[in-house]
Design an enzyme around this catalytic site. Structure first.
Site, PDB file in Angstrom:
ATOM      1  N   ARG A  70       0.883  -1.319  -0.007  1.00 48.61           N
ATOM      2  CA  ARG A  70       0.006  -0.010  -0.032  1.00 48.61           C
ATOM      3  C   ARG A  70       0.762   1.203   0.044  1.00 48.61           C
ATOM      4  NH1 ARG A  70      -3.918  -1.707   4.449  1.00 48.61           N
ATOM      5  NH2 ARG A  70      -5.059  -3.374   3.503  1.00 48.61           N
TER       6      ARG A  70
ATOM      7  N   ASP B 179      -6.681  -3.000  -7.195  1.00 48.50           N
ATOM      8  CA  ASP B 179      -7.674  -3.420  -6.077  1.00 48.50           C
ATOM      9  C   ASP B 179      -7.675  -5.080  -6.438  1.00 48.50           C
ATOM     10  OD1 ASP B 179     -10.204  -4.374  -4.140  1.00 48.50           O
ATOM     11  OD2 ASP B 179      -9.295  -2.624  -3.205  1.00 48.50           O
TER      12      ASP B 179
ATOM     13  N   ARG C  86      -7.127  10.943  -5.619  1.00 47.33           N
ATOM     14  CA  ARG C  86      -8.440  10.345  -5.244  1.00 47.33           C
ATOM     15  C   ARG C  86      -9.722  11.260  -5.332  1.00 47.33           C
ATOM     16  NH1 ARG C  86     -10.208   5.814  -0.944  1.00 47.33           N
ATOM     17  NH2 ARG C  86     -12.373   6.096  -1.001  1.00 47.33           N
TER      18      ARG C  86
ATOM     19  N   TYR D 164     -14.817 -12.883  -0.046  1.00 43.92           N
ATOM     20  CA  TYR D 164     -15.679 -11.713  -0.364  1.00 43.92           C
ATOM     21  C   TYR D 164     -16.950 -12.091  -1.153  1.00 43.92           C
ATOM     22  CZ  TYR D 164     -11.818  -8.640   1.595  1.00 43.92           C
ATOM     23  OH  TYR D 164     -11.046  -7.750   2.305  1.00 43.92           O
TER      24      TYR D 164
ATOM     25  N   ARG E 205      -3.484   6.458   1.247  1.00 48.21           N
ATOM     26  CA  ARG E 205      -4.002   7.356   1.830  1.00 48.21           C
ATOM     27  C   ARG E 205      -3.113   8.327   2.770  1.00 48.21           C
ATOM     28  NH1 ARG E 205      -9.023   4.843   4.716  1.00 48.21           N
ATOM     29  NH2 ARG E 205      -7.862   3.020   4.448  1.00 48.21           N
TER      30      ARG E 205
END
Length: 354
Positions: free
Chosen positions: A27, A77, A40, A154, A31
């Protein structure tokens, strides 16, 4: 394609000599960087950012402008694959990823097809090609996918879960159905990773985020078995050099020997295992990637340096170590602390390669 100016990441994965231990962060485009948050916001949403090759390229390169990292990782992703299988991925505010059409029945599994990576996932391949061009050989590019078991959790749960009741219920009650789902997903992941390699990814990582929730028996049968099939089906030579494969099971420290037997080139480690112990267990079979607790980056730069020194000492002399965090960098980390971490790895590792 441009000649690689810095290939120490690829060399370490193949246990070839390097001058210092290479480092990248899971990552690393994310963020914690203000420039990422700005990109973003421009994209409008997380998935719009993923689906825009120019913006995906921009955020992939952002951490390399700040830090002397030894690899870039494609910004995308893991859930792009089930999304391309028609499950309708969306992100609910404060809830994380959700699927409009989860996979709950035999009929749901029958409807799943293997997506064509250059069609349904063409935006990812366009991003890979663009990133390779813009990198111009500065460092290698890592492609990636989720593991079949992780993607299936998921797909069956319909999103994130704490108990994994539906997916484990299917696994225990209808194992043959679970395997059918996992086989389809494994086929899709193999095609997806091979397309990334053809488009320019120079190493690939399989993220098995939820393998660690399984019993040892179920991990081998429902997670590792299907990852081994993927490893077997991957392109391993491209552009005149080997394409290393990294397997990363979060919480998988108990099964390193089994993971090493898949034919992967390297194993990712989380922070719950000592890297020296891991090296003793797998010997020269595979390289190791990891494994600092990401929360160390909340501490002072001096404390970060001490932790880096301890992990380097635990691994010991010689190649075969790619320094990384044991999982993704947290959004609240100060970028200056990430800089101190990367600097410490390069500076303190040199004596181990003399």
């Amino acid at each position: 394609m441009s000649e690689l100016k810095n290939d120490r990441f690829l060399r370490a994965l193949l246990k070839e000599p390097v001058d210092v231990t290479p480092v990248w962060m899971m990552r690393q485009a994310g963020r914690y960087l203000p420039e990422y948050r700005a990109a973003r916001a421009r994209a409008g949403s997380f998935m719009d950012l993923c689906r825009n090759p120019e913006l995906a390229c921009e955020v992939t390169l952002q951490p390399l402008e700040r830090f002397p990292l030894d690899a870039a990782i494609l910004f995308s992703d893991i859930l792009t694959v089930p999304d391309a299988m028609g499950l309708g991925l969306y992100f609910a505010e404060g809830e994380g990823p959700r699927f409009e059409r989860p996979v709950r029945s035999e009929a749901d599994i029958d409807r799943l097809g293997v997506p064509d990576p250059e069609q349904e996932l063409g935006y990812v391949m366009d991003a890979v090609r663009l990133i390779r061009r813009e990198l111009a050989g500065r460092v290698p590019l890592i492609g990636f996918s989720g593991s079949p078991w992780t993607l299936a959790t998921y797909m069956v749960e319909g999103g994130s879960s704490k108990e994994y009741a539906r997916v484990k219920g299917m696994m225990y009650d209808r194992p043959e159905l679970m395997h059918r789902l996992l086989e389809t997903v494994a086929e899709a992941v193999t095609a997806y990773l091979n397309a990334q390699i053809r488009a320019g990814a120079q190493a690939v990582q399989i993220f098995d985020t939820w393998g660690g929730i399984l019993t040892p028996r179920d991990y081998r049968e429902f997670s590792l078995r299907h990852m081994a099939r993927i490893v077997e089906g991957l392109i391993r030579e491209h552009e005149g050099r080997r394409v290393p494969v990294i397997l990363f099971t979060k919480g998988g420290g108990a099964w390193l020997e089994d993971m090493a037997a898949t034919g992967a080139d390297a194993l990712g480690l989380d922070w719950t295992i000592d890297i020296g112990e891991a090296r003793t267990r797998v010997g020269d079979q595979v390289a190791l990637q990891g494994n600092m607790d990401p929360c160390v980056l909340y501490a002072s730069p001096e404390r970060i340096r001490r932790e880096v020194a301890d992990i380097l000492a635990a691994y010991g002399h010689g190649s075969g170590h790619v320094f990384n965090l044991g999982h993704g960098i947290h959004p609240g980390v100060d970028p200056e602390h990430a800089a101190a971490f990367i600097e410490a790895v390069h500076e303190l590792s040199a004596p181990y390669h003399a």
